[in-house]
Design a protein around this motif. Sequence first.
Motif, PDB file in Angstrom:
ATOM      1  N   GLN A 263       0.763  -1.202   0.460  1.00  0.00           N
ATOM      2  CA  GLN A 263      -0.329   0.064   0.306  1.00  0.00           C
ATOM      3  C   GLN A 263       0.892   1.644   0.004  1.00  0.00           C
ATOM      4  O   GLN A 263       0.488   1.621  -0.720  1.00  0.00           O
ATOM      5  CB  GLN A 263      -1.014   0.114   0.519  1.00  0.00           C
ATOM      6  CG  GLN A 263      -1.826   1.148   1.110  1.00  0.00           C
ATOM      7  CD  GLN A 263      -2.961   0.905   0.336  1.00  0.00           C
ATOM      8  OE1 GLN A 263      -2.939   0.008  -0.846  1.00  0.00           O
ATOM      9  NE2 GLN A 263      -3.426   2.297  -0.047  1.00  0.00           N
ATOM     10  N   ARG A 266       1.978   1.831  -3.765  1.00  0.00           N
ATOM     11  CA  ARG A 266       1.222   2.170  -4.315  1.00  0.00           C
ATOM     12  C   ARG A 266       1.374   4.261  -3.974  1.00  0.00           C
ATOM     13  O   ARG A 266       0.804   4.745  -4.582  1.00  0.00           O
ATOM     14  CB  ARG A 266       0.077   1.237  -4.083  1.00  0.00           C
ATOM     15  CG  ARG A 266      -0.337   0.103  -5.074  1.00  0.00           C
ATOM     16  CD  ARG A 266      -1.523  -0.719  -5.058  1.00  0.00           C
ATOM     17  NE  ARG A 266      -2.149  -1.225  -4.069  1.00  0.00           N
ATOM     18  CZ  ARG A 266      -1.692  -1.900  -2.773  1.00  0.00           C
ATOM     19  NH1 ARG A 266      -0.756  -2.789  -3.372  1.00  0.00           N
ATOM     20  NH2 ARG A 266      -3.093  -2.039  -2.074  1.00  0.00           N
ATOM     21  N   ASP A 267       0.777   4.052  -2.685  1.00  0.00           N
ATOM     22  CA  ASP A 267       0.078   5.444  -2.398  1.00  0.00           C
ATOM     23  C   ASP A 267       1.554   6.161  -2.558  1.00  0.00           C
ATOM     24  O   ASP A 267       1.449   7.759  -2.925  1.00  0.00           O
ATOM     25  CB  ASP A 267       0.357   5.545  -0.888  1.00  0.00           C
ATOM     26  CG  ASP A 267      -0.630   5.202  -0.208  1.00  0.00           C
ATOM     27  OD1 ASP A 267      -1.634   4.439  -1.284  1.00  0.00           O
ATOM     28  OD2 ASP A 267      -0.722   4.536   1.125  1.00  0.00           O
ATOM     29  N   GLU A 269       3.403   5.877  -5.884  1.00  0.00           N
ATOM     30  CA  GLU A 269       3.386   6.394  -6.476  1.00  0.00           C
ATOM     31  C   GLU A 269       1.969   7.118  -6.807  1.00  0.00           C
ATOM     32  O   GLU A 269       2.145   7.843  -7.734  1.00  0.00           O
ATOM     33  CB  GLU A 269       2.802   4.851  -7.625  1.00  0.00           C
ATOM     34  CG  GLU A 269       4.545   3.857  -7.654  1.00  0.00           C
ATOM     35  CD  GLU A 269       4.940   4.927  -8.522  1.00  0.00           C
ATOM     36  OE1 GLU A 269       4.898   5.407  -9.403  1.00  0.00           O
ATOM     37  OE2 GLU A 269       6.075   4.612  -8.500  1.00  0.00           O
ATOM     38  N   GLU A 270       1.181   7.084  -6.182  1.00  0.00           N
ATOM     39  CA  GLU A 270       0.145   8.323  -6.472  1.00  0.00           C
ATOM     40  C   GLU A 270       0.707   9.945  -6.122  1.00  0.00           C
ATOM     41  O   GLU A 270       0.446  10.981  -6.752  1.00  0.00           O
ATOM     42  CB  GLU A 270      -1.254   7.612  -6.015  1.00  0.00           C
ATOM     43  CG  GLU A 270      -1.652   6.438  -6.263  1.00  0.00           C
ATOM     44  CD  GLU A 270      -2.857   6.149  -5.176  1.00  0.00           C
ATOM     45  OE1 GLU A 270      -3.073   6.429  -3.394  1.00  0.00           O
ATOM     46  OE2 GLU A 270      -3.644   5.254  -5.577  1.00  0.00           O
ATOM     47  N   ARG A 271       1.486   9.926  -4.851  1.00  0.00           N
ATOM     48  CA  ARG A 271       1.879  10.672  -4.968  1.00  0.00           C
ATOM     49  C   ARG A 271       2.788  11.797  -5.420  1.00  0.00           C
ATOM     50  O   ARG A 271       2.614  12.948  -6.239  1.00  0.00           O
ATOM     51  CB  ARG A 271       2.489  10.993  -3.491  1.00  0.00           C
ATOM     52  CG  ARG A 271       1.702  10.657  -1.649  1.00  0.00           C
ATOM     53  CD  ARG A 271       2.335  11.152  -0.538  1.00  0.00           C
ATOM     54  NE  ARG A 271       3.655   9.845  -0.443  1.00  0.00           N
ATOM     55  CZ  ARG A 271       3.869   8.763  -0.093  1.00  0.00           C
ATOM     56  NH1 ARG A 271       2.326   8.324   0.628  1.00  0.00           N
ATOM     57  NH2 ARG A 271       4.537   8.271   0.186  1.00  0.00           N
ATOM     58  N   GLU A 273       2.609  10.736  -8.733  1.00  0.00           N
ATOM     59  CA  GLU A 273       1.707  10.927  -9.611  1.00  0.00           C
ATOM     60  C   GLU A 273       1.125  12.340  -9.825  1.00  0.00           C
ATOM     61  O   GLU A 273       0.800  13.472 -10.788  1.00  0.00           O
ATOM     62  CB  GLU A 273       0.274  10.356 -10.206  1.00  0.00           C
ATOM     63  CG  GLU A 273       1.107   9.339 -10.987  1.00  0.00           C
ATOM     64  CD  GLU A 273       0.281   8.473 -11.666  1.00  0.00           C
ATOM     65  OE1 GLU A 273      -0.657   8.299 -11.495  1.00  0.00           O
ATOM     66  OE2 GLU A 273       0.737   7.149 -11.273  1.00  0.00           O
ATOM     67  N   ALA A 274       0.192  12.252  -8.485  1.00  0.00           N
ATOM     68  CA  ALA A 274      -0.518  14.305  -8.682  1.00  0.00           C
ATOM     69  C   ALA A 274       1.067  15.254  -7.909  1.00  0.00           C
ATOM     70  O   ALA A 274       0.246  16.380  -8.399  1.00  0.00           O
ATOM     71  CB  ALA A 274      -0.377  13.642  -6.373  1.00  0.00           C
TER      72      ALA A 274
END
Length: 446
Positions: A263, A266-267, A269-271, A273-274
């Motif tokens: 998790q 994944r977080d 990667e999301e950060r 991208e954000a």
Amino acid sequence: MRRQIDMLEKERTLSAQCRKNGWRDGFGELEEYEKALEEERNAEKMDLQKQLVKIHNGVRKFQRQLTDVKPTPELIEKLQEIMAEVEISINTFKEDQRLRFEELLKEERICSQEIIAYEKKIENWTLAVKSDPKLPPAATTKPPDGDFPPEVRALESFMQKTGGPYGGWDQYDHQAFLKVWTKHGGRPAYRSEAKLYLPGKTLEEIEQHEDWHQELNYLQDRKREAIQRWKASKQQKRQARIQSQEEVEETERRGKEAKTQAQQHRDEEERREAAQRLEAWREERRRREEQEEEQRLAEEIHKRRRAKEERRRQLELKMTVEEQIRLRREEEEEQERRRRDEEQREMDERRREAAMGIKQFQERDLHKVEAKLQVKQLREQQEEERQKRIAAKMREKVEGHISRDPSRLTRPTKGWEERMKHVGPSGGAPVLQMFHRAVPSWRQGL
């Protein structure tokens, strides 16, 4: 105020129409109460209009008394009476309105407090209704009733008999009671303040709730003590279960750690991208701000140019107006100078005419004076000749030899003898001096 009343009535009508189907009985009572209030307001409005008409008639009567009359004491006294009546009416009207407004303000404060209390009560009902479906199901590990201490069963039985955890009250009223009761430390002085927070409760109900709350606190204390004893007995049993569950928990913990790492990845990667999206958005916003700044600068330059052109036009207009004013002033000064020259010429002409008239009058007076002098000299010559003739005649009469008689000097004259004949026995004294009116110097010799 009339516009605000119309707006509120319109809003209330719409709200009533929307909710009338579900609350038909309550809205019927509200409509009847509204009709009563409207009738009361119409009656009060008619009373106010009558008072205003009375004041208006008094003022009109005072105005009629002032038209085409002479100020007499009776009129002034009558006007004072009318003014006193009007003043008394105005003061009475103001005092009635002040008292009425104070009563309305008190009623408004009371209604506001009651509305706030009911709104909070309704909000608590809504929260309770919303929160009930989300409650988790009851725990299946609840021990049987026989496993509970008797103090716990006594508390639950007391709460069931007295209306639940709030003693038959709703949550909002119970919380308001607890707030005031805790503030005063349970002293009886809290009841007067609690009555303000609980407008729908009587003093007896508050006292009964206070007794219930004290009993509840006593049972809760006993329950806590019993639960502590029960926990101590259960702690040993729990230790055995804990040892058996540690291995299971360790396995679960390892699985959770693996899931947590995945998790986190994944977080992460999301950060990233954000962050990239945020950077792109910031760049786009910076470009828009630059464009807006350039547009603003262009508009500012255009405004300055227009303002400069407007100032130049106003300056030209001002110079034109000042030039016209200067020309008009010079023309007025020239007319004034011509008028003064004309007046000066007229004054000089009148002065010359006056000098000529004075000279003619002086010559005429001089001729008259010369004629008077000639007449006077002629009279003097005639008088002198007459005196000479009289003197010549006297000399002719008195020529001869006259003997010297010294006693003649002390002898009374004929005139004195004649005067003494008329003197009475009182012996009035002779008149020694006789006064005459003075002759002005300018008339002497004329």
